[in-house]
Design an enzyme around this catalytic site. Sequence first.
Site, mmCIF file in Angstrom:
data_model
loop_
_atom_site.group_PDB
_atom_site.id
_atom_site.type_symbol
_atom_site.label_atom_id
_atom_site.label_comp_id
_atom_site.label_asym_id
_atom_site.label_seq_id
_atom_site.Cartn_x
_atom_site.Cartn_y
_atom_site.Cartn_z
ATOM 1 N N ASP A 285 33.827 34.850 19.576
ATOM 2 C CA ASP A 285 33.701 36.259 19.206
ATOM 3 C C ASP A 285 32.306 36.495 18.643
ATOM 4 O O ASP A 285 31.832 35.734 17.788
ATOM 5 C CB ASP A 285 34.758 36.641 18.162
ATOM 6 C CG ASP A 285 34.898 38.151 18.029
ATOM 7 O OD1 ASP A 285 34.559 38.862 18.992
ATOM 8 O OD2 ASP A 285 35.349 38.614 16.981
ATOM 9 N N HIS B 253 28.102 48.365 13.400
ATOM 10 C CA HIS B 253 29.163 47.653 12.682
ATOM 11 C C HIS B 253 28.558 46.698 11.646
ATOM 12 O O HIS B 253 28.977 46.677 10.477
ATOM 13 C CB HIS B 253 30.027 46.873 13.668
ATOM 14 C CG HIS B 253 31.039 45.976 13.028
ATOM 15 N ND1 HIS B 253 32.080 46.449 12.263
ATOM 16 C CD2 HIS B 253 31.155 44.614 13.024
ATOM 17 C CE1 HIS B 253 32.809 45.435 11.817
ATOM 18 N NE2 HIS B 253 32.267 44.317 12.266
ATOM 19 N N GLN C 145 39.817 36.402 4.821
ATOM 20 C CA GLN C 145 38.480 36.137 5.355
ATOM 21 C C GLN C 145 37.428 36.120 4.248
ATOM 22 O O GLN C 145 36.553 35.251 4.221
ATOM 23 C CB GLN C 145 38.126 37.194 6.404
ATOM 24 C CG GLN C 145 36.755 37.036 7.033
ATOM 25 C CD GLN C 145 36.430 38.175 7.983
ATOM 26 O OE1 GLN C 145 37.244 39.068 8.217
ATOM 27 N NE2 GLN C 145 35.227 38.164 8.526
ATOM 28 N N TYR D 22 35.329 32.520 4.052
ATOM 29 C CA TYR D 22 34.282 32.438 5.077
ATOM 30 C C TYR D 22 32.958 31.863 4.578
ATOM 31 O O TYR D 22 32.095 31.506 5.390
ATOM 32 C CB TYR D 22 34.065 33.798 5.731
ATOM 33 C CG TYR D 22 33.093 34.723 5.045
ATOM 34 C CD1 TYR D 22 31.824 34.948 5.577
ATOM 35 C CD2 TYR D 22 33.450 35.399 3.880
ATOM 36 C CE1 TYR D 22 30.940 35.816 4.964
ATOM 37 C CE2 TYR D 22 32.575 36.260 3.263
ATOM 38 C CZ TYR D 22 31.320 36.471 3.804
ATOM 39 O OH TYR D 22 30.448 37.333 3.197
ATOM 40 N N SER E 88 44.938 37.564 18.407
ATOM 41 C CA SER E 88 44.012 38.520 19.017
ATOM 42 C C SER E 88 44.700 39.048 20.268
ATOM 43 O O SER E 88 45.346 38.287 20.994
ATOM 44 C CB SER E 88 42.681 37.864 19.387
ATOM 45 O OG SER E 88 42.019 37.363 18.246
ATOM 46 N N THR F 285 33.302 43.882 16.822
ATOM 47 C CA THR F 285 33.717 45.268 16.644
ATOM 48 C C THR F 285 32.701 46.235 17.219
ATOM 49 O O THR F 285 31.500 46.121 16.970
ATOM 50 C CB THR F 285 33.917 45.579 15.154
ATOM 51 O OG1 THR F 285 34.883 44.678 14.627
ATOM 52 C CG2 THR F 285 34.402 47.005 14.950
#
EC number: 3.7.1.2
Length: 394
Positions: A106, A113, A221, A225, A238, A325
């Site tokens: 991804d 974004h 997240q 992360y 997903s 996104t």
Amino acid sequence: MSRLRVEPDDPFGLHNLPYGVYRAAGAEPRVGVRFGDRVVDLALLLDDEVFATGSLNPFLAQGPARWGSVRSQITEALQGEVDAAAVHYLADVALELPFEVADYVDFYASEHHASNLGRLFRPDAPDPLTPNWKHLPIGYHGRSSSIVVSGTDVVRPCGQRLPPGESAPVFGPSTRLDLEAELGFVVGVGSALGTPVRADEVEQHLFGVVLFNDWSARDIQAWEYVPLGPFLGKSFASTVSPWVVPLTALAGARVPVPQQVPEPLPYLTMEQPWGLDIELAVAINGEVISRPPYAATYWSPAQMLAHLTVNGAPTRTGDLFASGTVSGPDAGQQGSLIELTRGGAEPIAVGGEKRGFLEDGDEVVIGGFARLADGRRVGFGEARGRILPARGED
């Protein structure tokens, strides 16, 4: 035998012909093509056993010359008499995951974004973008086994999260569950270990495009992360649309990407990096909340694939990489709730209720159409998912 008729302005007409996998009642899954409101069995239409399976992968692996030949055969066959046994109304079949997902990456390719999140997470920084953002398409490797087809329910994930004002994490269901409206790009022909794919070679490898929802548990997240990146906050599910629109069908929807400054390094340089004129529509419980424009995305699909492989990483038939996104510059063009609600601080109205993030029972539908230069539209179907309550909280 019968002749199938589809209106000239139907987004699933001869100019589109997306591929998918369907299952008729009591039968095994087979490959079909969507034509209007029907799915046509390709093994029967073309007398070709490569399509008498539950996956597009054998066909994807055959490469661009074969893809073009089959598309011509389908176009010709659908303009003549078609065996009624090959034709099913969409309402009468179940649609399955159209290809076996090999690896999944991804990206984070929308400047709007990335800037919106930068302003939320680093409000005092002079630039909302990280220093590397305009030099390379940032991405992460995800979990291919959790990619599901449209219509599959999504269980609210559990994990560690750090409540506001606390110094120690707690375990439990995510309270900041989000959606991410994206496009996914399907690799047909893979590349060998140690052999990068140049940006101008992408059409020898890339087969088609799907809609994609990268569900995100923002609170999980945020805690996990740093320093290695997304993990449990992304890997629970997903959603992809069931139709793979061939890249060939989108040739008339190509548009230049936004101006790229500074000029990318040579391996990312193209004579004219192209994006796609695709408008997505994000709905919660039947109410459209956003219309993100993919044409505003900074990094092109070709540049994403070039960067993915520049270190020698191989690709395989069925690999999927997503755009990240999709967001635009204007109000109502943000592709995630964290942007639309400014991190939950400014909830939006959905059906008379307020939403900062997703609630159990919410159904999210991402739809989309490409606009061709001649005015016709190319349909993608939808990526649909409903949120179920968490399991295994103890």
